[in-house]
Design a protein around this motif. Sequence first.
Motif, PDB file in Angstrom:
ATOM      1  N   THR A   1      -1.072   6.337   3.567  1.00  0.00           N
ATOM      2  CA  THR A   1      -1.152   7.621   3.985  1.00  0.00           C
ATOM      3  C   THR A   1       0.235   8.044   4.540  1.00  0.00           C
ATOM      4  O   THR A   1       0.941   9.032   3.992  1.00  0.00           O
ATOM      5  CB  THR A   1      -2.448   7.922   4.778  1.00  0.00           C
ATOM      6  OG1 THR A   1      -2.288   6.828   5.915  1.00  0.00           O
ATOM      7  CG2 THR A   1      -3.811   7.830   4.262  1.00  0.00           C
TER       8      THR A   1
ATOM      9  N   GLY B   1      -0.169   3.569  -2.813  1.00  0.00           N
ATOM     10  CA  GLY B   1      -0.347   4.789  -2.095  1.00  0.00           C
ATOM     11  C   GLY B   1       0.355   6.002  -2.606  1.00  0.00           C
ATOM     12  O   GLY B   1      -0.063   7.183  -2.753  1.00  0.00           O
TER      13      GLY B   1
ATOM     14  N   MET C   1      -9.526   8.516  -0.511  1.00  0.00           N
ATOM     15  CA  MET C   1      -9.004   8.175   0.789  1.00  0.00           C
ATOM     16  C   MET C   1     -10.123   7.896   1.572  1.00  0.00           C
ATOM     17  O   MET C   1      -9.946   7.093   2.507  1.00  0.00           O
ATOM     18  CB  MET C   1      -7.770   9.112   1.091  1.00  0.00           C
ATOM     19  CG  MET C   1      -6.824   9.270   0.274  1.00  0.00           C
ATOM     20  SD  MET C   1      -6.017   7.658  -0.276  1.00  0.00           S
ATOM     21  CE  MET C   1      -5.775   6.757   1.450  1.00  0.00           C
TER      22      MET C   1
ATOM     23  N   PHE D   1      -4.024   1.288   5.818  1.00  0.00           N
ATOM     24  CA  PHE D   1      -4.209   2.829   5.623  1.00  0.00           C
ATOM     25  C   PHE D   1      -3.009   3.562   6.200  1.00  0.00           C
ATOM     26  O   PHE D   1      -2.671   4.843   5.276  1.00  0.00           O
ATOM     27  CB  PHE D   1      -5.330   3.105   6.667  1.00  0.00           C
ATOM     28  CG  PHE D   1      -6.013   4.446   6.361  1.00  0.00           C
ATOM     29  CD1 PHE D   1      -6.919   4.788   5.304  1.00  0.00           C
ATOM     30  CD2 PHE D   1      -5.642   5.723   7.465  1.00  0.00           C
ATOM     31  CE1 PHE D   1      -7.333   6.198   4.961  1.00  0.00           C
ATOM     32  CE2 PHE D   1      -5.939   6.736   6.963  1.00  0.00           C
ATOM     33  CZ  PHE D   1      -6.754   7.096   6.052  1.00  0.00           C
TER      34      PHE D   1
ATOM     35  N   THR E   1       0.860  -1.204   0.029  1.00  0.00           N
ATOM     36  CA  THR E   1      -0.146  -0.064  -0.049  1.00  0.00           C
ATOM     37  C   THR E   1       0.835   1.270   0.026  1.00  0.00           C
ATOM     38  O   THR E   1       0.443   2.321  -0.576  1.00  0.00           O
ATOM     39  CB  THR E   1      -1.053  -0.070   1.023  1.00  0.00           C
ATOM     40  OG1 THR E   1      -0.170  -0.207   2.497  1.00  0.00           O
ATOM     41  CG2 THR E   1      -2.002  -1.045   1.021  1.00  0.00           C
TER      42      THR E   1
ATOM     43  N   TYR F   1     -11.345   4.475   0.999  1.00  0.00           N
ATOM     44  CA  TYR F   1     -10.583   3.516   1.164  1.00  0.00           C
ATOM     45  C   TYR F   1     -10.354   3.344   2.708  1.00  0.00           C
ATOM     46  O   TYR F   1     -10.307   2.093   3.177  1.00  0.00           O
ATOM     47  CB  TYR F   1      -9.036   4.042   0.772  1.00  0.00           C
ATOM     48  CG  TYR F   1      -7.827   2.908   1.022  1.00  0.00           C
ATOM     49  CD1 TYR F   1      -8.029   1.568   0.379  1.00  0.00           C
ATOM     50  CD2 TYR F   1      -6.984   2.866   2.020  1.00  0.00           C
ATOM     51  CE1 TYR F   1      -7.034   0.716   0.560  1.00  0.00           C
ATOM     52  CE2 TYR F   1      -5.996   2.125   2.156  1.00  0.00           C
ATOM     53  CZ  TYR F   1      -5.996   1.032   1.635  1.00  0.00           C
ATOM     54  OH  TYR F   1      -5.060  -0.015   1.871  1.00  0.00           O
ATOM     55  N   TRP F   2     -10.661   4.289   3.496  1.00  0.00           N
ATOM     56  CA  TRP F   2     -10.666   4.031   4.940  1.00  0.00           C
ATOM     57  C   TRP F   2     -11.779   3.188   5.493  1.00  0.00           C
ATOM     58  O   TRP F   2     -11.535   2.536   6.305  1.00  0.00           O
ATOM     59  CB  TRP F   2     -10.853   5.386   5.453  1.00  0.00           C
ATOM     60  CG  TRP F   2     -11.217   5.430   6.946  1.00  0.00           C
ATOM     61  CD1 TRP F   2     -12.587   5.600   7.482  1.00  0.00           C
ATOM     62  CD2 TRP F   2     -10.338   5.349   7.892  1.00  0.00           C
ATOM     63  NE1 TRP F   2     -12.229   5.578   9.056  1.00  0.00           N
ATOM     64  CE2 TRP F   2     -11.150   5.410   9.281  1.00  0.00           C
ATOM     65  CE3 TRP F   2      -8.898   5.302   8.188  1.00  0.00           C
ATOM     66  CZ2 TRP F   2     -10.527   5.317  10.646  1.00  0.00           C
ATOM     67  CZ3 TRP F   2      -8.285   5.153   9.383  1.00  0.00           C
ATOM     68  CH2 TRP F   2      -9.059   5.168  10.630  1.00  0.00           C
TER      69      TRP F   2
END
Length: 352
Positions: A241, A83, A346, A237, A79, A349-350
């Motif tokens: 991020t 990401g 996002m 996540f 990710t 995606y959360w």
Amino acid sequence: MPDFHSLSLPINGALFTVGALLVWFAGTKLSKYVDLFADRTGIGQAFAGALLLGGATSLPELATTLTASYSDAVEMAGTNLLGGVVMQVAVLAVIDAFIVRGQPLTLFSPKSSLLMVGIMLILLVALATAAISSGEVFSIAGIGAWPVGLFAAYVLSLWVIYRYEGNPRWEPRGEIAQPPETARDLKDAHQAAYREVSTRKLVCYFAIASMLVLIGGFIVAKTASVIADQSGIGQGFIGATLVALATSLPEVSTTYSAVRFGAYSMAVANILGTNGLEIALFLPAEIAYRDGPIFDAMQPSAAFLGSMGIIVTSLYLWGILERRDKQVFGMGIDSLAVLLVYAGGMAIYWTL
């Protein structure tokens, strides 16, 4: 190697800040050295940005990916890469909003070679998304076919970009907007300051700055990962991020610096080229992860990040192709669309 888990959250936060400052300082130097090298050798700013600058600023991603994969944090590794693709395109939008003045960033980037870089990136991200959706096809000695194929596709994309930039088949029509006068003056002053520095010394400076980026990026990535564990937020996540943002600091600093001295095409090529290398890094991640194929260990939700990467890249290619001169909230319409897609994506995606 220090055990960051034994340190308190405030200390890790302080180390994160120190590493970020080191990455920022060295990253601003990288773009200047690559710009000078591109001018002196004639290899082209788009190719230099995609290969040299993109490779150097991806060192923190490489360190983070290898560390996370070797530590069995494979979801964070994957990710972080996908990401990072979305995060770094959003960096262009932020720079367009706060650094570029008068006209949108894509108006100052009238190079057809940038479209080729973006198309190759979409191809790579689409292949990575297909790999996540299908799982590994087959593997030999623990090395899957998908990561090898992605790396080969990245090498092929570099050859295509280099060949095309040397002989572009079409050029943009209409007004070719010039950078603001202050940016041209700054670039001229920069060229004058390094006129007496040989190309060999420039290469040495580039290598030193790259090493500083690697050291600072490693500190940033390790402390960000520990901060994520100490805060109790999910690995996927956080990888998409916080860790992606941490390892994107070189791209932020080099892109900011490139825009300040008028190398707009290099700034865009840096982001798009770095994102292509992000996908190629699935191969070293596969080698470091010894519990099976990496794509079999990733969650299906990671494919959503790949889809976001394709969307935001397509939006910037639209901006480069159309070259509109209108701004909304101080940025191009394409940049505003990218930020809206990033924020909305996002949030979705959360929940996955």
